[in-house]
Design a protein around this motif. Structure first.
Motif, PDB file in Angstrom:
ATOM      1  N   HIS A  38       0.833  -1.044   0.143  1.00 49.68           N
ATOM      2  CA  HIS A  38      -0.069   0.080   0.050  1.00 49.68           C
ATOM      3  C   HIS A  38       0.854   1.324   0.022  1.00 49.68           C
ATOM      4  CE1 HIS A  38      -3.195   2.626   0.734  1.00 49.68           C
ATOM      5  NE2 HIS A  38      -4.065   1.785   0.954  1.00 49.68           N
ATOM      6  N   GLN A  42       2.962  -8.556  -0.243  1.00 49.42           N
ATOM      7  CA  GLN A  42       1.407  -8.134  -0.572  1.00 49.42           C
ATOM      8  C   GLN A  42       0.782  -8.558   0.955  1.00 49.42           C
ATOM      9  OE1 GLN A  42      -1.268 -10.341  -0.201  1.00 49.42           O
ATOM     10  NE2 GLN A  42      -2.751  -8.646  -0.621  1.00 49.42           N
ATOM     11  N   HIS A  43      -0.161  -7.840   1.561  1.00 52.62           N
ATOM     12  CA  HIS A  43      -0.582  -7.830   2.678  1.00 52.62           C
ATOM     13  C   HIS A  43      -1.158  -9.397   3.273  1.00 52.62           C
ATOM     14  CE1 HIS A  43      -2.511  -5.368   6.225  1.00 52.62           C
ATOM     15  NE2 HIS A  43      -3.457  -6.467   6.040  1.00 52.62           N
ATOM     16  N   LEU A  49      -4.136  -4.058   0.150  1.00 49.71           N
ATOM     17  CA  LEU A  49      -4.119  -3.966  -1.086  1.00 49.71           C
ATOM     18  C   LEU A  49      -3.562  -5.107  -2.015  1.00 49.71           C
ATOM     19  CD1 LEU A  49      -4.577  -1.151  -2.761  1.00 49.71           C
ATOM     20  CD2 LEU A  49      -2.193  -1.008  -2.982  1.00 49.71           C
ATOM     21  N   GLY A  96      -3.673  -3.161  -7.314  1.00 45.62           N
ATOM     22  CA  GLY A  96      -4.390  -1.921  -6.805  1.00 45.62           C
ATOM     23  C   GLY A  96      -5.811  -2.140  -6.325  1.00 45.62           C
ATOM     24  N   THR A  97      -6.007  -3.444  -6.291  1.00 51.11           N
ATOM     25  CA  THR A  97      -7.307  -3.802  -6.032  1.00 51.11           C
ATOM     26  C   THR A  97      -7.637  -4.054  -4.374  1.00 51.11           C
ATOM     27  OG1 THR A  97      -6.777  -6.422  -6.515  1.00 51.11           O
ATOM     28  CG2 THR A  97      -8.147  -5.189  -7.972  1.00 51.11           C
ATOM     29  N   LEU A  98      -8.771  -3.612  -3.857  1.00 52.71           N
ATOM     30  CA  LEU A  98      -8.900  -3.828  -2.517  1.00 52.71           C
ATOM     31  C   LEU A  98      -9.255  -5.312  -2.195  1.00 52.71           C
ATOM     32  CD1 LEU A  98     -10.608  -0.566  -2.145  1.00 52.71           C
ATOM     33  CD2 LEU A  98      -8.150  -1.007  -1.501  1.00 52.71           C
ATOM     34  N   TRP A  99      -8.438  -5.971  -1.508  1.00 53.58           N
ATOM     35  CA  TRP A  99      -8.639  -7.418  -1.136  1.00 53.58           C
ATOM     36  C   TRP A  99      -9.029  -7.556   0.484  1.00 53.58           C
ATOM     37  CZ3 TRP A  99      -4.138 -10.929  -3.220  1.00 53.58           C
ATOM     38  CH2 TRP A  99      -4.026 -11.016  -4.569  1.00 53.58           C
ATOM     39  N   THR A 151     -14.615  -4.582  -3.317  1.00 55.81           N
ATOM     40  CA  THR A 151     -13.817  -5.052  -2.630  1.00 55.81           C
ATOM     41  C   THR A 151     -14.072  -6.452  -2.139  1.00 55.81           C
ATOM     42  OG1 THR A 151     -12.860  -5.070  -0.278  1.00 55.81           O
ATOM     43  CG2 THR A 151     -14.930  -4.254  -0.622  1.00 55.81           C
TER      44      THR A 151
END
Ligand code: ZN
Ligand code: ZN
Ligand code: FE
Length: 757
Positions: free
Chosen positions: A464, A484-485, A513, A517-520, A596
């Motif tokens: 992010h 990645q988160h 993120l 750029g998509t909200l996972w 999301t």
């Protein structure tokens, strides 16, 4: 005769390790010396070989309670004919490498002295020894020695000095050693900072004020608490008003285990956690109508209570006088970081309190109370890993290829460093959006690197770009790796269990993120510490209003209603809740609105749909209340809440739309919310387990790991874990590392230390 060098690594400083070596070496009739250095403890010893073997065994197997021996490495030396055995003073040269000990609750021996009118430490609130007392919170630098702590300014009296230098004494090299003649003292201040009383008088006045229902700031180990009588509804309500905290539950300190048992139902594991020297807050189911119950306002509407036992002599002395449960909540206004520096504390807390009970031993590192939760099966799960746990290293499932600094997430931030075979995470730093927390973050990075001797070669950060931790990492003049988160969440669960993977990871949380750029936030990953592949996810729905959906769960309710039932249903719901509904509906309907896959937002939506919570005053309030209301409903007793599992372009899509429409239908039919909540939890849990098991089998995996903030939900965790186990697969549930974003730095550190080589 032979001579050997024994190199002891681990947490071996400030825990009575050198006197322990001394006692055994002398008992075995060996010559030589022991010293602390920047890599741990170094012993040079001479004598018959079989006795040297015996000493090496004892050093590893019989270490004092607070020591954590990682290794004892023996190297032969030429005998020198040395006689006698001595303890050599520490030196401050070289690069430090040893994590210091955690802060430890007052031990039984010290308590006995405090209670003994004939002892010179009778009633002394700063009594400690090598088995207990402050450590991490008072250390400025290492090696851990009095001059490098906040006790540096206190000169020991001759009695304390004698204890400190006597290897046979419990206080031999106890760095914070002190007594009423030479050590810190209590001081009672008014809210405006003016002095009211000192020493024993300060204690008595504070106790009387608490009995009278007043709000008192009390200086603890890692920061100030705000204390009130927990049995007084008026005092608790007044504290909420002054602290600007509407509903978020307060922790309660009780005098002993018996008092804790009278308030909550405690499993043996929960009792062990509660009374351990680490002294976390333990969340456990409260008894209905216990005698001497705490006021309803302590944890409004929740079936659990956060309990802790006294962990400093001051706590013991206060509770012995007040003789009732006390609210002990962190000393701050709403979500700010806890106050720990004295001037700042008086400035910030003074206006909120009637009195400040403080003292002159400074806190160097702010450290909140840790929080664990008792799970239905009895085990406990870490929710906030801080005082009593930080900076204890966790073993890495492998050897680090590089020295790593990991800067964590944005909320519930922690930072971590990895080197060799361990990862060391900081205390809980908090929400970096607060300036004070951000400052604390910068200080923590510095301090942790210093304490562990890690000069980072690479910095791990979240993907992010707007996280302040990410910006900080990218500003450093070092190579960086974006992690990645949700991969970090699953990795943190692997570290928790000493695994490398691969596993089928179920990562459910608020938002993180994704790679493009998509909200996972509802992800099924095949993951190990090297890489991950997204193999499934929750059905995406529009996220109307971005961050505003955090505090206004009704927005996500409209989004899910729109997706699952239709526009008319969303409109009907919106009309009843908020006049801004047309704008939200337009967003939900608009193809350009970001979507999301967040599992946390699904819980928000359902909490709003059943009328529990349209607006949240703290993070996760809706989901917490939704879980809470199902507490009395047995697992699996509400059948028929099912969801769909589809396949979209090779990805499995878990679609809770049927669950959501069932929730709405039951709510319209006036089914009790407890039953709807239970049906939702059980249905979602079974569906998730099905998807996870199917995917695990497809990819030849035998283990499913559950991580992310949503898995703080004990009911959901239990349902998924049972179903996965029944399907014959192994399930990993967080125990020592928080499943929420507090664990992100640990996952990041492990991935970059072990995976990317
Ligand atoms: Zn002690
Ligand atoms: Zn003294
Ligand atoms: Fe997360």
């Amino acid at each position: 005769m032979a001579r050997r060098r024994l190199r002891v690594a681990g947490t071996v400083q400030g825990v009575g390790y050198r006197p322990f070596v001394y006692r055994h070496a002398v008992a075995l009739g060996l010559a030589g010396h022991v010293s602390n250095d920047t890599e741990g403890v170094l012993v040079e010893v001479e004598g018959p070989p079989e006795r040297l073997d015996e000493l090496a065994r004892v050093l590893a197997d019989e270490a004092p309670p607070l020591a954590l021996v990682a290794s004892v490495v023996s190297t032969p030396l030429a005998p020198t004919g040395e006689s006698g055995f001595g303890i050599v003073e520490s030196r401050a040269d070289g690069a430090p490498a040893v994590p210091v000990s955690v802060d430890v609750a007052t031990c039984a021996n010290c308590l006995r002295e405090i209670d003994d009118p004939a002892d010179r430490r009778f009633g002394y609130p700063f009594t400690n020894c090598t088995d207990c007392g402050p450590r991490y919170t008072i250390i400025r630098s290492i090696p851990y020695d009095r001059p490098t702590t906040t006790m540096a300014g206190f000169t020991m009296c001759s009695a304390c000095e004698a204890e400190y230098h006597d290897p046979a004494d419990r206080r031999f090299h106890a760095q914070p050693n002190a007594c009423p003649a030479c050590g810190p003292h209590l001081r009672l201040l008014a809210g405006d900072g003016s002095r009211l009383a000192e020493r024993g008088d300060a204690l008595e006045s504070a106790a009387r004020a608490l009995e009278a229902g007043q709000v008192v700031a009390v200086k603890g180990l890692g920061g100030y608490h705000l204390a009130v009588d927990a049995t007084s509804a008026a005092a608790v309500a007044e504290l909420r008003r002054r602290k600007h905290r509407d509903d978020k539950p307060f922790a309660v300190m009780v005098a002993d285990l018996a008092a804790a048992r009278s308030l909550c139902v405690l499993s043996p594991e929960a009792e062990v956690a509660l009374s351990s020297p680490r002294r976390p807050i333990v969340l456990a189911p409260r008894r209905t109508d216990p005698p001497g119950a705490v006021a309803e306002g302590v944890a409004p509407g929740l079936p659990e209570l956060g309990l802790m036992l006294p962990y400093t002599p001051l706590h013991h002395l206060l509770l012995a006088r007040v003789v009732r449960p006390m609210v002990m909540t962190s000393g701050n206004a709403s979500d700010e970081p806890i106050a720990h520096a004295d001037d700042d504390a008086v400035a910030r807390l003074g206006p909120m309190v009637d009195l400040v009970l403080t003292h002159d031993r400074a806190i160097h590192i702010r450290c909140d109370d840790s929080v664990v939760r008792a799970r239905p099966g009895g085990r406990v799960q870490m929710l906030r890993r801080s005082r009593g746990y930080a900076p204890e290293p966790l073993a890495l499932p492998g050897r680090a290829g590089r020295w790593v600094l990991a800067v964590g997430a944005e909320l519930k931030n922690t930072v971590a460093v990895a080197r060799d075979t361990s990862v060391v995470a900081s205390h809980h730093i908090g929400d970096l959006g607060h300036l004070a927390a951000y400052r604390s973050f910068v200080q923590a990075v510095d301090h942790l690197c210093h304490l562990t001797g890690v000069t980072p070669e690479v910095v791990a950060h979240d993907l992010h770009p707007e996280y302040l931790s990410t910006k900080f990492a990218l500003d450093l003049d070092l190579p960086t790796v974006g992690v990645q988160h949700h991969h970090a969440h699953i990795a943190s669960c692997l570290v928790d269990h000493g695994r490398r993977g691969p596993v089928l990871g179920v990562a459910f949380d608020g938002l993180g993120l994704g790679p493009c750029g998509t909200l996972w936030g509802g992800e099924l990953l095949v993951a190990d510490l090297h890489r991950f592949e997204r193999v499934g996810h929750l059905r995406p729905v529009p996220l109307p209003g971005g961050d505003r959906a955090n505090t206004e769960p009704w927005r996500m309710a409209m989004s899910w209603l729109h997706a699952a039932v239709g526009t008319a249903a969303a409109e009907r719901f919106g009309r009843g809740v908020d006049e801004r509904w047309p704008a939200v509906l337009a967003l939900v309907d608009h193809p350009a609105t970001p979507t999301t896959t967040s599992g946390g937002r699904l819980f928000d939506a359902v909490a709003a749909l059943v009328g529990l919570r349209h607006r949240a005053t703290y993070e996760g309030q809706g989901p917490i209340e939704l879980e809470a209301c199902a507490a009395g409903v047995p697992f699996g007793s509400v059948p028929g809440y099912d969801l769909d599992v589809d396949v979209d372009g090779g990805l499995v899509v878990v679609d809770p739309a049927p669950l959501v429409s069932r929730v709405v239908a039951e709510h319209d039919a006036a089914t009790p919310v407890a039953l709807i909540s239970a049906g939702f939890h059980d249905g979602l849990g079974r569906g998730l387990a099905d998807a996870a098991v199917t995917l695990a089998r497809r990819h030849g995996l035998e283990t499913v790991a559950l991580s992310g903030g949503v898995f703080q939900n004990a009911r959901l965790t239990e349902v998924v874990a049972r179903a996965v186990t029944e399907a014959g697969l192994e399930v990993l549930v967080h125990e020592r590392v928080p499943p929420n974003d507090g664990g992100i730095s640990i996952g990041q550190a492990a991935i970059v230390a072990l995976g990317q080589q």
